[in-house]
Design an enzyme around this catalytic site. Structure first.
Site, mmCIF file in Angstrom:
data_model
loop_
_atom_site.group_PDB
_atom_site.id
_atom_site.type_symbol
_atom_site.label_atom_id
_atom_site.label_comp_id
_atom_site.label_asym_id
_atom_site.label_seq_id
_atom_site.Cartn_x
_atom_site.Cartn_y
_atom_site.Cartn_z
ATOM 1 N N LYS A 67 69.276 77.316 11.560
ATOM 2 C CA LYS A 67 68.070 76.589 11.980
ATOM 3 C C LYS A 67 67.263 77.438 12.955
ATOM 4 C CE LYS A 67 70.007 72.047 11.161
ATOM 5 N NZ LYS A 67 70.977 71.071 11.643
ATOM 6 N N GLN A 111 72.653 68.023 16.730
ATOM 7 C CA GLN A 111 73.507 68.233 15.552
ATOM 8 C C GLN A 111 74.632 67.194 15.520
ATOM 9 O OE1 GLN A 111 72.904 70.535 13.139
ATOM 10 N NE2 GLN A 111 74.702 69.917 11.976
ATOM 11 N N ASP A 134 64.626 64.583 12.855
ATOM 12 C CA ASP A 134 65.623 64.138 11.879
ATOM 13 C C ASP A 134 65.199 62.817 11.238
ATOM 14 O OD1 ASP A 134 67.910 65.695 11.392
ATOM 15 O OD2 ASP A 134 68.753 65.227 13.366
HETATM 16 N N1 GUN Z 1 74.749 67.042 10.405
HETATM 17 C C1 GUN Z 1 74.745 67.138 9.055
HETATM 18 N N2 GUN Z 1 73.497 66.953 8.558
HETATM 19 C C2 GUN Z 1 72.700 66.729 9.627
HETATM 20 C C3 GUN Z 1 71.307 66.488 9.753
HETATM 21 O O1 GUN Z 1 70.536 66.419 8.787
HETATM 22 N N3 GUN Z 1 70.861 66.326 11.029
HETATM 23 C C4 GUN Z 1 71.693 66.376 12.112
HETATM 24 N N4 GUN Z 1 71.165 66.174 13.325
HETATM 25 N N5 GUN Z 1 72.993 66.601 12.012
HETATM 26 C C5 GUN Z 1 73.481 66.789 10.783
#
Ligand code: GUN
Length: 312
Positions: A67, A111, A134
Site C-alpha cells: 500500500k 489494517q 475502507d
Molecule cells: N484486511 C484484509 N482486507 C482488508 C481491507 O480491505 N482493509 C483493511 N483495513 N484491512 C484488511
C-alpha cells in the site's frame, strides 16, 4: 465492454476469458496518478494516505508495504504507523484521533485484523467518515445501503469495476454473492443492487449452494475456503469473480510448497464459465488500486473539489 470471446473449435476444451485484474488495476492506478498531478498543479493539494498496522502479522506486513509503495508511486503522501501487538484500544483511539485532525492526511486505513484486546468496530467507527477510505464505518455503510453513496469498500469496488469492464451493463443479471462479511459480501450486495442486478446472498446456512450457483449469471465468491465452489456448480457462460486468496501447501519435489488459490475450483470452472478471475492476478490487485482511488475521492471532498473536474 470487452468483445465476447471467440468461438471454440468443436473439440477444443471450453476456456473462459481470463479477467485480467493486473491490467485493469494498472489502468486505475495510472488514472489516479494523473488526477493526483492535476490536484497538485491546479489546487496545491497532495492526497495523503495513512496506514496503521498493529502487531506483526506477516500477511498484513506485506499488504501494508505494498500500500505504501503504490501510494508513493501514484504521487501521493504515505504515512505509515507500526504499533506493537500490545497496543491498547485507548492508545489506538488516541492515534486515530491525531490522524483525524491532521490536515495532510485525507485517508486513513487501519489494517485488519486487530489484536484481540482491541474492539475493531470501535476503531472503525472512530475514523472520521470522510477519511474512512475502507468504507467500513457505520456512516459509510449506511450511506451505501440507503443512498448508494459514501466511501465504497475497496475490494467490492474492485469487483464492480472488473464486472463493468468485462460484462458491461449489469442490469437484470442474476448475481449470487457467496459470503456475507462486512468487508466484502454485504457491500457487494449493495453495489450489485445499485447496478440493478437481481441479487441473492448465500452463506454457511444456505441449503443447496450448488443449485443457487447454477442460477447465477454473475457469481461472486468471498468465503475464504480454497476451491470450495465446484466447476459443475457454475452456469455455462457465467462470469465468476473469485475474491478468495487462500494459501495452501502442496507436495513438491522439494517436499512441499505454498500456492495461492481462490474459493473457486479454477481448473474446473475455467472450462464452464464465460469469464473468470484467476488467483492471483484477478481481484487482488484491484483492492489497492481502489484504495488509491478512494483516497483521491476523499482529498477532493475535503477540499471541496469536484472529482469530475480532474478528468482528462
Ligand atoms: N484486511 C484484509 N482486507 C482488508 C481491507 O480491505 N482493509 C483493511 N483495513 N484491512 C484488511
Amino acid at each position: 465492454m470487452r468483445e465476447p470471446r471467440s468461438s471454440m473449435t468443436p473439440d477444443s476444451p471450453q476456456q473462459a476469458r481470463l479477467i485480467d485484474g493486473r491490467a485493469t488495476a494498472a489502468r486505475v492506478r495510472a488514472e489516479v496518478a494523473r488526477q493526483v498531478a492535476v490536484l497538485a498543479a491546479r489546487h496545491g493539494v497532495t492526497p495523503g494516505l495513512a496506514v496503521v498496522l498493529v502487531g506483526d502479522d506477516p500477511a498484513s506486513e506485506v499488504y501494508v508495504r505494498n500500500k505504501g509503495k503504490q501510494t508513493r508511486e501514484a504521487g501521493m503522501r504515505s504515512f505509515e504507523t507500526r504499533l506493537p501487538a500490545s497496543t491498547s484500544q485507548h492508545e489506538l483511539l488516541a492515534h486515530v484521533a491525531r490522524l483525524n485532525a491532521d490536515k495532510a492526511v485525507h485517508g486513513i486505513l487501519v489494517q485488519l485484523p486487530l489484536p484481540r484486546q482491541i474492539d475493531e468496530l470501535a476503531i472503525i467507527d472512530a475514523l472520521a467518515p470522510e477519511k474512512d477510505v475502507d468504507g467500513f464505518s457505520i456512516i459509510n455503510t449506511g450511506l451505501l445501503a440507503a443512498r448508494g453513496s459514501g466511501m465504497i469498500p475497496c475490494t467490492p469496488l474492485g469487483c464492480l469495476l472488473l464486472l463493468k469492464e468485462y460484462v458491461g451493463d449489469l442490469g437484470g443479471q442474476r448475481a449470487l454473492v457467496v459470503g456475507r462479511s462486512n468487508l466484502v459480501g454485504k457491500p457487494m450486495i449493495q453495489l450489485l443492487l445499485r447496478e440493478h442486478c437481481t441479487v441473492t446472498v448465500a452463506h454457511s446456512r444456505t441449503r443447496d449452494l450448488a443449485e443457487e450457483c447454477r442460477r447465477a449469471d454473475i457469481l461472486i465468491a468471498a468465503i475464504g475456503k480454497p476451491g470450495f465452489i465446484k466447476g459443475d456448480w457454475i452456469r455455462p457462460g457465467a462470469t465468476v469473480i473469485d475474491v478468495g486468496i487462500n494459501r495452501i501447501s502442496e507436495p513438491s519435489s522439494e517436499g512441499s510448497r505454498d500456492r495461492l488459490v481462490g474459493d473457486v475450483d479454477f481448473d474446473a470452472a475455467v472450462r464452464v464459465a464465460g469469464a473468470i478471475t484467476p488467483v492471483p492476478g484477478g481481484v487482488g490487485p484491484m483492492t489497492i488500486a481502489c484504495l488509491l482511488k478512494n483516497t483521491v475521492t476523499a482529498a477532493c471532498a475535503q477540499n471541496r473539489i469536484d472529482p469530475g473536474s480532474l478528468s482528462g
